[in-house]
Design an enzyme around this catalytic site. Sequence first.
Site, PDB file in Angstrom:
ATOM      1  N   ASP A  80       0.874  -1.016  -0.069  1.00  0.00           N
ATOM      2  CA  ASP A  80      -0.037   0.004  -0.012  1.00  0.00           C
ATOM      3  C   ASP A  80       0.858   1.317  -0.052  1.00  0.00           C
ATOM      4  O   ASP A  80       1.572   1.564   1.082  1.00  0.00           O
ATOM      5  CB  ASP A  80      -0.992  -0.003   1.421  1.00  0.00           C
ATOM      6  CG  ASP A  80      -2.178   1.050   1.116  1.00  0.00           C
ATOM      7  OD1 ASP A  80      -1.840   1.950   0.534  1.00  0.00           O
ATOM      8  OD2 ASP A  80      -3.166   0.476   1.284  1.00  0.00           O
ATOM      9  N   SER A 130      -7.368   4.232  -1.426  1.00  0.00           N
ATOM     10  CA  SER A 130      -7.116   2.709  -1.451  1.00  0.00           C
ATOM     11  C   SER A 130      -8.263   1.978  -1.624  1.00  0.00           C
ATOM     12  O   SER A 130      -8.338   0.710  -1.781  1.00  0.00           O
ATOM     13  CB  SER A 130      -6.409   2.557  -0.263  1.00  0.00           C
ATOM     14  OG  SER A 130      -5.074   3.074  -0.074  1.00  0.00           O
ATOM     15  N   ASP A 357       1.884   2.810   3.583  1.00  0.00           N
ATOM     16  CA  ASP A 357       1.165   3.975   3.280  1.00  0.00           C
ATOM     17  C   ASP A 357       0.803   4.813   4.473  1.00  0.00           C
ATOM     18  O   ASP A 357       1.004   5.834   4.767  1.00  0.00           O
ATOM     19  CB  ASP A 357      -0.378   3.459   2.862  1.00  0.00           C
ATOM     20  CG  ASP A 357      -1.331   4.520   2.650  1.00  0.00           C
ATOM     21  OD1 ASP A 357      -1.300   5.197   1.497  1.00  0.00           O
ATOM     22  OD2 ASP A 357      -2.369   4.461   3.570  1.00  0.00           O
ATOM     23  N   HIS A 361       1.854   8.831   5.044  1.00  0.00           N
ATOM     24  CA  HIS A 361       0.957   9.805   5.387  1.00  0.00           C
ATOM     25  C   HIS A 361       1.510  10.716   6.479  1.00  0.00           C
ATOM     26  O   HIS A 361       1.116  11.934   6.471  1.00  0.00           O
ATOM     27  CB  HIS A 361      -0.452   9.194   5.906  1.00  0.00           C
ATOM     28  CG  HIS A 361      -1.342   8.854   4.549  1.00  0.00           C
ATOM     29  ND1 HIS A 361      -1.424   9.825   3.439  1.00  0.00           N
ATOM     30  CD2 HIS A 361      -1.992   7.752   4.058  1.00  0.00           C
ATOM     31  CE1 HIS A 361      -2.252   9.044   2.644  1.00  0.00           C
ATOM     32  NE2 HIS A 361      -2.494   7.875   3.041  1.00  0.00           N
ATOM     33  N   HIS A 399      -1.259   2.474  -5.109  1.00  0.00           N
ATOM     34  CA  HIS A 399      -1.079   3.947  -5.453  1.00  0.00           C
ATOM     35  C   HIS A 399       0.339   4.413  -5.185  1.00  0.00           C
ATOM     36  O   HIS A 399       0.983   3.597  -4.555  1.00  0.00           O
ATOM     37  CB  HIS A 399      -2.104   4.602  -5.010  1.00  0.00           C
ATOM     38  CG  HIS A 399      -2.435   4.605  -3.651  1.00  0.00           C
ATOM     39  ND1 HIS A 399      -1.286   5.362  -2.589  1.00  0.00           N
ATOM     40  CD2 HIS A 399      -3.246   4.224  -2.566  1.00  0.00           C
ATOM     41  CE1 HIS A 399      -1.686   4.881  -1.324  1.00  0.00           C
ATOM     42  NE2 HIS A 399      -2.821   4.323  -1.426  1.00  0.00           N
ATOM     43  N   HIS A 477      -1.381  11.042  -1.408  1.00  0.00           N
ATOM     44  CA  HIS A 477      -1.095   9.723  -2.326  1.00  0.00           C
ATOM     45  C   HIS A 477      -0.456  10.675  -3.510  1.00  0.00           C
ATOM     46  O   HIS A 477      -0.621  11.666  -3.742  1.00  0.00           O
ATOM     47  CB  HIS A 477      -2.142   9.100  -3.008  1.00  0.00           C
ATOM     48  CG  HIS A 477      -2.871   8.180  -1.767  1.00  0.00           C
ATOM     49  ND1 HIS A 477      -4.057   7.569  -1.848  1.00  0.00           N
ATOM     50  CD2 HIS A 477      -2.314   7.963  -0.628  1.00  0.00           C
ATOM     51  CE1 HIS A 477      -4.199   6.871  -0.705  1.00  0.00           C
ATOM     52  NE2 HIS A 477      -3.291   7.079   0.000  1.00  0.00           N
TER      53      HIS A 477
END
Length: 573
Positions: A80, A130, A357, A361, A399, A477
């Site tokens: 991710d 996602s 991911d 972030h 992504h 993203h």
Amino acid sequence: MARVHLLMLAQAFAVLIVAEDTSTPKPKKVLDTVMTPSYVPPEEKHGSYWRKSAAATLEAKLKETTNTNKARNGIMFIGDGMSLATVMAARTFAGQLERGLGEDNVLEFEKFPVTGLARTYCLDAQVPDSACTATSYLTGVKTKYGVVGLDGNVTRGACSSQLHQGNWATSIGQWALDNGLDVGLVTTTRVTHASPAGMYAHTSERNWECDADVPEECLALGCRDIAYQLIMENPGRQFKVIMGGGRREFFPNTTTPLLKSAGQRRDGLDLAEMWHEDKVQRNASHQYVTNRAELMKVFNSNDLPEYMLGLFNDDHMDYHMKADNQPTLEEMVEVAIKMLNRSEKGYFLFVEGGRIDHAHHDSLARLALDETVEYAKAVGKARELTDGSDTLIVVSADHAHTMTVAGYPSRGNDILGAVDTATGSDARPYTAISYANGRAASYGPGGRVDVTLLDDFKNGALDFSYPSLVPLDSETHGGEDVAVFALGPWQHLFTSSYEQSAIPHLMAYAMCLTEEKHENCNKHPAFFWTSSGGNMKPNVLSYSLSFSDTKRILASDTKTPPISILGRCLPVG
């Protein structure tokens, strides 16, 4: 006189050598940066090294053959947020952990023979989330931002469109079950999070993970939360393996000795207990585990259950570098494959390294890279435990992110450090890794922040947020394509550039899950004999026998059959 000339030549040669090794004055333009690596392997300075390297690559490529076997098993790995920049940085990070330069390191999935590029946009968004990507790579249907398991005829958060089954997009997990295969999912996030939810849920709002998240009017209409769908509805209730985080989504909002903290459900349901009751009704062995010790105890036993539910944290599983008594992704994958590999018809396994991911972030580059390295180890374990002749492994990302690696650092420069060759035009250092947007602003009252003066940066703190240009409460993203790596039957299908939604269809074709069958789908399998009663890789007592061989042996007058016949006969294919 000759000695004088020789001395003069020697002095001149020494001057040339010194001149070659002496740095030139600091350049005024960025493109004129002078590299100062601490070490360059001597052999790499010669052109012959690179010509031999290319020759070896060519030789390996020429030896590749096209594998059009039926893929008995399929494993999909999703990192991710694992952008190409993340792959490069993690590769370097892993190499430097081993005291290498880093740049020439290779992650496990980078050894796969086939790569492609997947386009990740949502129906309504240039840069995806996602939820829409999970729907894409698991159901083969592109949908809208924030939506899981439904097509584009939905409005996010609208219960009516969720209830209309004509909008449902079924996953490759469902396709596998329909064909008699076993199915499992493993993630480091909550098992109800957007990515794993794509395996089983149909929801117009990705955040409806438990009933407390669903609006009252939607509950009244019959919309079910994601956790309920996993445990009580198909295909989730049929999954043989479910492992990850997210306990709180499954228990009532009252403190219990088992949970040791309150769940979040308002409906009073104990979904773990309901999972247990369902398996009792099926007369199926099953086990619920909550930590690494419990999981390893089951794994090391001689009697694995038919079903496994592992919920290892109330929220997402902890980052690998912070975890305590939680299994690694590699360990969960090993348990899952050991369980699923008992299926006579094969299996489909979904694996997500989900916390790459989350670290991005929060601009936590060190944690993001470590999570990627752990993800690569899990891929390596899967490759070790499977056979490339009948198992297709596909590795990709949902992504990208806005993290970049830039600034002309020298080779071997600490990937998480400051660029060693130059400063900014403000005479302040800058890091090789930075984010286009995110939590740590690049500028303060005194101008651009010099991170090299911060203790957290100097000490390599896990929670140090790397600088970003646009200040946001959460880094976003990225919209660029993601890489796809493939190994196994029909791996050649995954070359070139394509829509992300093609991935499950390509896997399903290789696994003979689609209406369109390739020529090896209907071939009657040989039999795989093993004295151990399993269908792992052959041991010294294992034989691959044709039907004619089988009949001949069974019809013989031999009183004592071959040792392998004392085992279990399992069809391979």
